[in-house]
Write a protein that holds these residues in place. Sequence first.
Motif, PDB file in Angstrom:
ATOM      1  N   LEU A  44      38.564  36.302  37.113  1.00 55.75           N
ATOM      2  CA  LEU A  44      37.963  37.613  36.922  1.00 55.75           C
ATOM      3  C   LEU A  44      38.725  38.712  37.667  1.00 55.75           C
ATOM      4  O   LEU A  44      38.900  39.812  37.139  1.00 55.75           O
ATOM      5  N   SER A  45      39.190  38.408  38.866  1.00 57.71           N
ATOM      6  CA  SER A  45      39.922  39.423  39.629  1.00 57.71           C
ATOM      7  C   SER A  45      41.212  39.803  38.917  1.00 57.71           C
ATOM      8  O   SER A  45      41.628  40.968  38.944  1.00 57.71           O
ATOM      9  N   LEU A  46      41.845  38.834  38.260  1.00 58.31           N
ATOM     10  CA  LEU A  46      43.061  39.111  37.495  1.00 58.31           C
ATOM     11  C   LEU A  46      42.747  40.001  36.302  1.00 58.31           C
ATOM     12  O   LEU A  46      43.466  40.975  36.022  1.00 58.31           O
ATOM     13  N   VAL A  47      41.661  39.688  35.596  1.00 59.78           N
ATOM     14  CA  VAL A  47      41.272  40.497  34.442  1.00 59.78           C
ATOM     15  C   VAL A  47      40.941  41.923  34.881  1.00 59.78           C
ATOM     16  O   VAL A  47      41.323  42.902  34.222  1.00 59.78           O
ATOM     17  N   GLU A  48      40.251  42.041  36.002  1.00 55.79           N
ATOM     18  CA  GLU A  48      39.903  43.373  36.508  1.00 55.79           C
ATOM     19  C   GLU A  48      41.157  44.166  36.858  1.00 55.79           C
ATOM     20  O   GLU A  48      41.223  45.382  36.640  1.00 55.79           O
ATOM     21  N   ARG A  49      42.157  43.484  37.397  1.00 54.39           N
ATOM     22  CA  ARG A  49      43.419  44.152  37.731  1.00 54.39           C
ATOM     23  C   ARG A  49      44.132  44.605  36.464  1.00 54.39           C
ATOM     24  O   ARG A  49      44.658  45.715  36.402  1.00 54.39           O
ATOM     25  N   ILE A  50      44.144  43.741  35.448  1.00 55.92           N
ATOM     26  CA  ILE A  50      44.792  44.092  34.185  1.00 55.92           C
ATOM     27  C   ILE A  50      44.032  45.221  33.491  1.00 55.92           C
ATOM     28  O   ILE A  50      44.632  46.100  32.853  1.00 55.92           O
ATOM     29  N   ALA A  51      42.711  45.218  33.619  1.00 59.40           N
ATOM     30  CA  ALA A  51      41.893  46.251  32.970  1.00 59.40           C
ATOM     31  C   ALA A  51      42.245  47.640  33.475  1.00 59.40           C
ATOM     32  O   ALA A  51      42.105  48.631  32.745  1.00 59.40           O
ATOM     33  N   LYS A  52      42.729  47.729  34.695  1.00 59.54           N
ATOM     34  CA  LYS A  52      43.105  49.026  35.267  1.00 59.54           C
ATOM     35  C   LYS A  52      44.421  49.541  34.700  1.00 59.54           C
ATOM     36  O   LYS A  52      44.782  50.704  34.904  1.00 59.54           O
ATOM     37  N   LYS A  53      45.141  48.687  33.976  1.00 56.41           N
ATOM     38  CA  LYS A  53      46.413  49.099  33.379  1.00 56.41           C
ATOM     39  C   LYS A  53      46.247  49.664  31.970  1.00 56.41           C
ATOM     40  O   LYS A  53      47.226  50.090  31.358  1.00 56.41           O
ATOM     41  N   LEU A  54      45.018  49.652  31.478  1.00 54.49           N
ATOM     42  CA  LEU A  54      44.743  50.271  30.187  1.00 54.49           C
ATOM     43  C   LEU A  54      44.819  51.795  30.315  1.00 54.49           C
ATOM     44  O   LEU A  54      44.713  52.328  31.428  1.00 54.49           O
ATOM     45  N   PRO A  55      44.990  52.516  29.206  1.00 54.54           N
ATOM     46  CA  PRO A  55      45.000  53.976  29.285  1.00 54.54           C
ATOM     47  C   PRO A  55      43.792  54.536  30.013  1.00 54.54           C
ATOM     48  O   PRO A  55      43.902  55.491  30.787  1.00 54.54           O
ATOM     49  N   PRO A  59      35.563  48.457  32.150  1.00 56.77           N
ATOM     50  CA  PRO A  59      34.739  47.511  32.901  1.00 56.77           C
ATOM     51  C   PRO A  59      34.933  46.089  32.405  1.00 56.77           C
ATOM     52  O   PRO A  59      35.290  45.871  31.241  1.00 56.77           O
ATOM     53  N   VAL A  60      34.700  45.120  33.291  1.00 58.14           N
ATOM     54  CA  VAL A  60      34.884  43.706  32.958  1.00 58.14           C
ATOM     55  C   VAL A  60      33.586  42.957  33.241  1.00 58.14           C
ATOM     56  O   VAL A  60      33.001  43.077  34.318  1.00 58.14           O
ATOM     57  N   ILE A  61      33.164  42.173  32.274  1.00 58.15           N
ATOM     58  CA  ILE A  61      31.964  41.346  32.397  1.00 58.15           C
ATOM     59  C   ILE A  61      32.377  39.886  32.405  1.00 58.15           C
ATOM     60  O   ILE A  61      33.232  39.468  31.618  1.00 58.15           O
ATOM     61  N   GLU A  62      31.779  39.093  33.284  1.00 59.44           N
ATOM     62  CA  GLU A  62      32.075  37.660  33.296  1.00 59.44           C
ATOM     63  C   GLU A  62      31.391  36.981  32.116  1.00 59.44           C
ATOM     64  O   GLU A  62      30.202  37.166  31.881  1.00 59.44           O
ATOM     65  N   LEU A  63      32.173  36.195  31.363  1.00 54.04           N
ATOM     66  CA  LEU A  63      31.601  35.479  30.224  1.00 54.04           C
ATOM     67  C   LEU A  63      32.328  34.162  30.004  1.00 54.04           C
ATOM     68  O   LEU A  63      33.507  34.137  29.674  1.00 54.04           O
ATOM     69  N   ASP A  64      31.602  33.080  30.188  1.00 55.78           N
ATOM     70  CA  ASP A  64      32.044  31.750  29.792  1.00 55.78           C
ATOM     71  C   ASP A  64      31.306  31.422  28.496  1.00 55.78           C
ATOM     72  O   ASP A  64      30.088  31.245  28.502  1.00 55.78           O
TER      73      ASP A  64
END
Length: 260
Positions: A44-55, A59-64
């Motif tokens: 999740l922390s990786l996804v949140e970091r990547i999400a900040k690189k979008l224009p 927000p990121v939600i945890e989903l399995d």
Amino acid sequence: MSGILDGKRLLITGVITEQSLGFGVAKYAQEQGAEVVLTGFGRLSLVERIAKKLPTPAPVIELDVTDAEHLDRLADEVRKHVDGIDGVLHSIAYAPPSALGGNFLNTPWEDVATAVQVSAFSYKSLATAALPLMGNGGSIVGLTFDASQAWPVYDWMGVAKAALESANRYLARDFGPKGIRVNLVSAGPQRTMAAKSIPGFEAFEEAWTKRAPLGWSLTDSEPVAKAVAALLSDLFPATSGEILHVDGGFHAVGVERTEK
């Protein structure tokens, strides 16, 4: 200048790195006017970091998608960021190592079951979990890899993709009366983290770059992103249960062409 997704609220899964097809879709969707919410699992922390690189940082939600509790609370988690959604991208697939790489005849059922659950059954799971957010209308798009034939090394993931393509038709049947379109984009190979985990995947890359009539880039996700965005938009109001190939035309040709 308006975009084809102006005012759309989208839930996008499968973003792990900037090479992920989900990231390419999220980026292009924002450029076309959409508001985006991402899901992530495990890193999740990786996804949140990547999400900040979008224009626009998303927000990121945890989903399995194999966890019933995660699915049950998805709608409530999404509503913390948007009051509903107009579209969903399913960009989720996984098969244990034993299910890939030429081990087709020896893969145990438990690993086959995992591949099918994560890569195919999750399409239905995600769609039904997102349904309370969609009201009457919207679009669900999934990503597949041509399951009409057997591929080297792809093995049980190929079978799972065939199940995904069948599930797409049944979801289109059942979601149609709700005004929701359900379609797949069959993408050519990309150098994503998922692809790199498949032993021998280089064979796909070499074949595609040689045989695709339009040519094919292994690193440019924009053609796929544009197709997904079009299906998530209002441009295809009467299209459902479809598989749109975005593969440089590879699926349409047989043996490699020789120049005279």
